[in-house]
Design a protein around this motif. Sequence first.
Motif, PDB file in Angstrom:
ATOM      1  N   TYR A 170       0.850  -1.184   0.000  1.00 18.88           N
ATOM      2  CA  TYR A 170       0.000   0.000   0.000  1.00 18.88           C
ATOM      3  C   TYR A 170       0.888   1.238   0.000  1.00 18.88           C
ATOM      4  O   TYR A 170       1.910   1.279   0.666  1.00 18.88           O
ATOM      5  CB  TYR A 170      -0.876   0.018   1.264  1.00 18.88           C
ATOM      6  N   LEU A 199       3.913  13.650   3.999  1.00 28.67           N
ATOM      7  CA  LEU A 199       4.635  12.442   4.356  1.00 28.67           C
ATOM      8  C   LEU A 199       4.177  11.291   3.466  1.00 28.67           C
ATOM      9  O   LEU A 199       2.981  11.071   3.294  1.00 28.67           O
ATOM     10  CB  LEU A 199       4.376  12.041   5.803  1.00 28.67           C
ATOM     11  N   TYR A 206       0.288  11.478   3.216  1.00 31.20           N
ATOM     12  CA  TYR A 206      -0.385  12.184   4.298  1.00 31.20           C
ATOM     13  C   TYR A 206      -0.005  13.658   4.226  1.00 31.20           C
ATOM     14  O   TYR A 206       1.118  14.009   3.843  1.00 31.20           O
ATOM     15  CB  TYR A 206       0.037  11.635   5.666  1.00 31.20           C
ATOM     16  N   TYR A 231      -2.822   1.075  -4.370  1.00 30.47           N
ATOM     17  CA  TYR A 231      -2.267  -0.258  -4.190  1.00 30.47           C
ATOM     18  C   TYR A 231      -1.338  -0.664  -5.312  1.00 30.47           C
ATOM     19  O   TYR A 231      -0.505  -1.534  -5.155  1.00 30.47           O
ATOM     20  CB  TYR A 231      -3.385  -1.314  -4.144  1.00 30.47           C
ATOM     21  N   TYR A 275      -4.226   7.334  -1.356  1.00 27.99           N
ATOM     22  CA  TYR A 275      -3.699   5.991  -1.171  1.00 27.99           C
ATOM     23  C   TYR A 275      -3.909   5.195  -2.457  1.00 27.99           C
ATOM     24  O   TYR A 275      -4.848   5.430  -3.211  1.00 27.99           O
ATOM     25  CB  TYR A 275      -4.339   5.278   0.010  1.00 27.99           C
ATOM     26  N   MET A 313       0.784   5.508   0.332  1.00 25.97           N
ATOM     27  CA  MET A 313      -0.075   6.597   0.773  1.00 25.97           C
ATOM     28  C   MET A 313       0.694   7.895   0.895  1.00 25.97           C
ATOM     29  O   MET A 313       1.923   7.896   1.042  1.00 25.97           O
ATOM     30  CB  MET A 313      -0.671   6.249   2.148  1.00 25.97           C
ATOM     31  N   ASN A 320      -0.217  -4.905   7.850  1.00 28.33           N
ATOM     32  CA  ASN A 320      -0.887  -4.010   8.795  1.00 28.33           C
ATOM     33  C   ASN A 320       0.059  -3.039   9.486  1.00 28.33           C
ATOM     34  O   ASN A 320      -0.242  -2.543  10.557  1.00 28.33           O
ATOM     35  CB  ASN A 320      -1.659  -4.824   9.843  1.00 28.33           C
ATOM     36  N   ARG A 321       1.182  -2.740   8.890  1.00 26.92           N
ATOM     37  CA  ARG A 321       2.094  -1.778   9.462  1.00 26.92           C
ATOM     38  C   ARG A 321       2.492  -0.778   8.392  1.00 26.92           C
ATOM     39  O   ARG A 321       2.693  -1.122   7.224  1.00 26.92           O
ATOM     40  CB  ARG A 321       3.350  -2.497   9.972  1.00 26.92           C
ATOM     41  N   LEU A 322       2.626   0.470   8.812  1.00 24.28           N
ATOM     42  CA  LEU A 322       3.039   1.524   7.891  1.00 24.28           C
ATOM     43  C   LEU A 322       4.435   2.006   8.221  1.00 24.28           C
ATOM     44  O   LEU A 322       4.783   2.151   9.404  1.00 24.28           O
ATOM     45  CB  LEU A 322       2.084   2.713   7.965  1.00 24.28           C
ATOM     46  N   GLY A 346       2.900   0.422   3.262  1.00 24.08           N
ATOM     47  CA  GLY A 346       2.440  -0.553   4.231  1.00 24.08           C
ATOM     48  C   GLY A 346       2.523  -1.990   3.770  1.00 24.08           C
ATOM     49  O   GLY A 346       2.486  -2.297   2.573  1.00 24.08           O
ATOM     50  N   ARG A 347       2.670  -2.843   4.763  1.00 23.63           N
ATOM     51  CA  ARG A 347       2.583  -4.285   4.585  1.00 23.63           C
ATOM     52  C   ARG A 347       2.275  -4.900   5.933  1.00 23.63           C
ATOM     53  O   ARG A 347       2.678  -4.353   6.960  1.00 23.63           O
ATOM     54  CB  ARG A 347       3.881  -4.857   4.029  1.00 23.63           C
ATOM     55  N   PHE A 362       6.877   5.288   7.418  1.00 23.15           N
ATOM     56  CA  PHE A 362       6.724   6.668   6.956  1.00 23.15           C
ATOM     57  C   PHE A 362       8.048   7.262   6.517  1.00 23.15           C
ATOM     58  O   PHE A 362       9.107   6.953   7.079  1.00 23.15           O
ATOM     59  CB  PHE A 362       6.169   7.541   8.085  1.00 23.15           C
ATOM     60  N   GLY A 363       7.967   8.159   5.535  1.00 27.97           N
ATOM     61  CA  GLY A 363       9.090   9.001   5.219  1.00 27.97           C
ATOM     62  C   GLY A 363       9.184  10.136   6.229  1.00 27.97           C
ATOM     63  O   GLY A 363       8.290  10.317   7.060  1.00 27.97           O
TER      64      GLY A 363
END
Lengths: 109, 113
Positions: free
Chosen positions: A32, A88, A36, A51, A49, A34, A95-97, A92-93, A99-100
Amino acid sequence: QKEVEQDPGPLSVPEGAIVSLNCTYSNSAFQYFMWYRQYSRKGPELLMYTYSSGNKEDGRFTAQVDKSSKYISLFIRDSQPSDSATYLCAMGRNNRLAFGKGNQVVVIP
Amino acid sequence: SQTIHQWPATLVQPVGSPLSLECTVEGTSNPNLYWYRQAAGRGLQLLFYSVGIGQISSEVPQNLSASRPQDRQFILSSKKLLLSDSGFYLCAWSVGGIDYGYTFGSGTRLTVV
């Protein structure tokens, strides 16, 4: 090598210009992608977001993903002073993201 | 609709004092809950996450701890604050998979003096 790399350097553009932001990543397992947006002293809010590789448009915003190059981008067309914020990327993979560090964008009227 | 509440918004605490930050979520059940810290130039650092009551996973060994006494309540604590604990603390939630990303609270700016 960090999982997600995002050049945090501030970016100043005149109103109406196109803003281009990007992130690279090292983990090909990310599923995933995304972006922000975070205004000063506020929590981040989900902007875009996707895929899959390719482009996704939402109004003035376009998110682009290139899985083969492990590279994602965010474009903001016709930038407005209200777009001034920190952006930002997140990936994800399981269930964890991850971030930059975020890019601070200033749109000058 | 789902909402997330985080308080206080700003906190100034002396070194060595305890800390308790609270986060609650409304309008959803069994959310995954997260505590992040955001420091200037370092991005978002995942501190703890929880997939259910009493279930806490720690990502970074440090001076902090987390607890989840109720389904929609997540608490970040410290017995003795350090100067290095200063930062912007964010609570977030997600339901099931991360298809729609996380929803963040408004954050707590902690300054340890």
